[in-house]
Write an enzyme that holds these catalytic residues in place. Sequence first.
Site, PDB file in Angstrom:
ATOM      1  N   SER A 179      -7.271  13.097  11.100  1.00 26.46           N
ATOM      2  CA  SER A 179      -6.065  13.685  10.525  1.00 26.46           C
ATOM      3  C   SER A 179      -5.369  14.445  11.645  1.00 26.46           C
ATOM      4  CB  SER A 179      -6.463  14.631   9.394  1.00 26.46           C
ATOM      5  OG  SER A 179      -5.329  15.302   8.904  1.00 26.46           O
ATOM      6  N   LYS A 192      -4.315   9.235  10.442  1.00 32.27           N
ATOM      7  CA  LYS A 192      -3.418   9.819   9.426  1.00 32.27           C
ATOM      8  C   LYS A 192      -2.619  10.911  10.096  1.00 32.27           C
ATOM      9  CE  LYS A 192      -4.729  13.495   6.150  1.00 32.27           C
ATOM     10  NZ  LYS A 192      -5.721  13.875   5.126  1.00 32.27           N
ATOM     11  N   LYS A 236       0.099  14.130   9.464  1.00 36.20           N
ATOM     12  CA  LYS A 236       0.729  15.037   8.508  1.00 36.20           C
ATOM     13  C   LYS A 236       2.226  14.841   8.613  1.00 36.20           C
ATOM     14  CE  LYS A 236      -2.878  17.247   6.947  1.00 36.20           C
ATOM     15  NZ  LYS A 236      -3.202  17.307   5.524  1.00 36.20           N
ATOM     16  N   ASP A 275       0.077  12.073   5.217  1.00 39.50           N
ATOM     17  CA  ASP A 275      -0.308  13.073   4.207  1.00 39.50           C
ATOM     18  C   ASP A 275       0.807  14.107   4.132  1.00 39.50           C
ATOM     19  OD1 ASP A 275      -1.486  14.902   2.527  1.00 39.50           O
ATOM     20  OD2 ASP A 275      -3.255  15.267   3.776  1.00 39.50           O
ATOM     21  N   GLU A 286      -0.456  10.063   1.131  1.00 38.07           N
ATOM     22  CA  GLU A 286      -1.318  11.027   0.442  1.00 38.07           C
ATOM     23  C   GLU A 286      -0.489  12.178  -0.122  1.00 38.07           C
ATOM     24  OE1 GLU A 286      -4.568  12.100   2.992  1.00 38.07           O
ATOM     25  OE2 GLU A 286      -5.130  13.831   1.787  1.00 38.07           O
ATOM     26  N   ASP A 316      -4.842  13.809  -3.463  1.00 38.29           N
ATOM     27  CA  ASP A 316      -5.780  14.799  -2.912  1.00 38.29           C
ATOM     28  C   ASP A 316      -5.727  16.027  -3.825  1.00 38.29           C
ATOM     29  OD1 ASP A 316      -6.997  16.844  -1.458  1.00 38.29           O
ATOM     30  OD2 ASP A 316      -5.974  16.474   0.429  1.00 38.29           O
ATOM     31  N   LYS A 364     -12.771  15.649  -2.049  1.00 35.79           N
ATOM     32  CA  LYS A 364     -13.160  16.795  -1.220  1.00 35.79           C
ATOM     33  C   LYS A 364     -14.154  17.622  -2.016  1.00 35.79           C
ATOM     34  CE  LYS A 364      -9.033  17.412   1.624  1.00 35.79           C
ATOM     35  NZ  LYS A 364      -7.724  18.090   1.698  1.00 35.79           N
ATOM     36  N   GLY A 397     -11.227  16.177   4.514  1.00 35.72           N
ATOM     37  CA  GLY A 397     -11.774  17.279   5.310  1.00 35.72           C
ATOM     38  C   GLY A 397     -10.925  18.522   5.146  1.00 35.72           C
TER      39      GLY A 397
END
Length: 373
Positions: free
Chosen positions: A135, A161, A163, A188, A213, A238, A262, A290
Amino acid sequence: MKIDAINIREIQMQLVHPFETSFGRTTHRRILLVELRAEGLIGWGECTAGEHPYFSEESIDTAWTVLLNELAPALLAADYSHPGQCPHIFGKVRGNRMAKAALENATWDLQAQMEGISISHLLGGVRKTIPCGVSIGIQPSIAKLLDVVGGAVADGYQRIKIKCKAGWDVEPLEAIRHRFPEITLSIDANSAYRFRDADHLVTLDDFQLLMIEQPLWADDFYFHSLLQKRLETAICLDESIRNRRDALAAIEMESCRIINVKLGRVGGFSEAIAVHNVAHERGIPVWCGGMLESGIGRSHNIALSSLENFKLPGDVSASSRYWHEDIIEPEVTVSPKGVITVPQTPGRGFEVRTDLVEKLTTRKEEIRALQLV
Ligand code: OSB
Ligand code: MG
């Protein structure tokens, strides 16, 4: 099982690189650790609540209070026979799932040690290795982003991935796809968009993403289901998934086609297994998210990821991506093919470096069981 004492402590750890999401920037982490002492053994747990209540309602400070005043006394008073009873023992306390997970996960760690098996084995894990992704936070420039993505690709990570947020989506994706046309890529948003952004989000289908996400609100299923109907790209939820019922609702409403599990967000191993199972039965793949964990939380994420339906690469990456020095030995390493080997030794499979933990500790409290005379 009778627990003799529970220690809760806060440690401070500085991240190797600051991590920026649509809700802020993290440079160091305040991490709450739990130690359960019973029969000469120690089970460890990590609370994934952040410094601020931005990702969820919890923060490290709310978790501290709830653990100290509610959850630890409840566990000390209980005489449980299996870690799966923890949700019942904590049942009176509403919410506070990250605080609950810290303690429950420590009971699984302890139980595995007592039975002389790995946590993975105790959970019913089947994978000997797990596929890993990374990430990547929001970067100061496209050049820097390409640099970081290139590093992760060279390290063998199987899924990248990034952000994103409004104003940091099309441009970075264009640049990445130009340089790395073939990589498995996802984004995400951490709830950065609104349903009125649907037309914009549809244009992201061009980038052949594995998933997008949590584009919308953290408490939403309905608008995600409307959005999913319009997108070719799979939505992965998520923040919205707090438990098995949420997973079921999201699947039935077609709010997502993939679920991020998670441990902290769902309240611990028991509920994580339940989310995994309900998704598995319905053909929805999951992966392990994570929360910038230390080695203790990371070891638990590895064990969880060994369950069968963790089919997609998780955000479970090497220790060295986060920390100059992790608090476990050996550190978590990722092979050049982008996999982590699941430990098969008793318990979490990584020793806790107690001297280093002590050095990083900023506060500590011990809660002991009442000694009956
Ligand atoms: O949404 O997955 C998220 C980190 C903090 C809070 C939320 C998230 C994340 C990450 C980091 O994406 C994943 C990692 O631990 O590498
Ligand atoms: Mg996320």
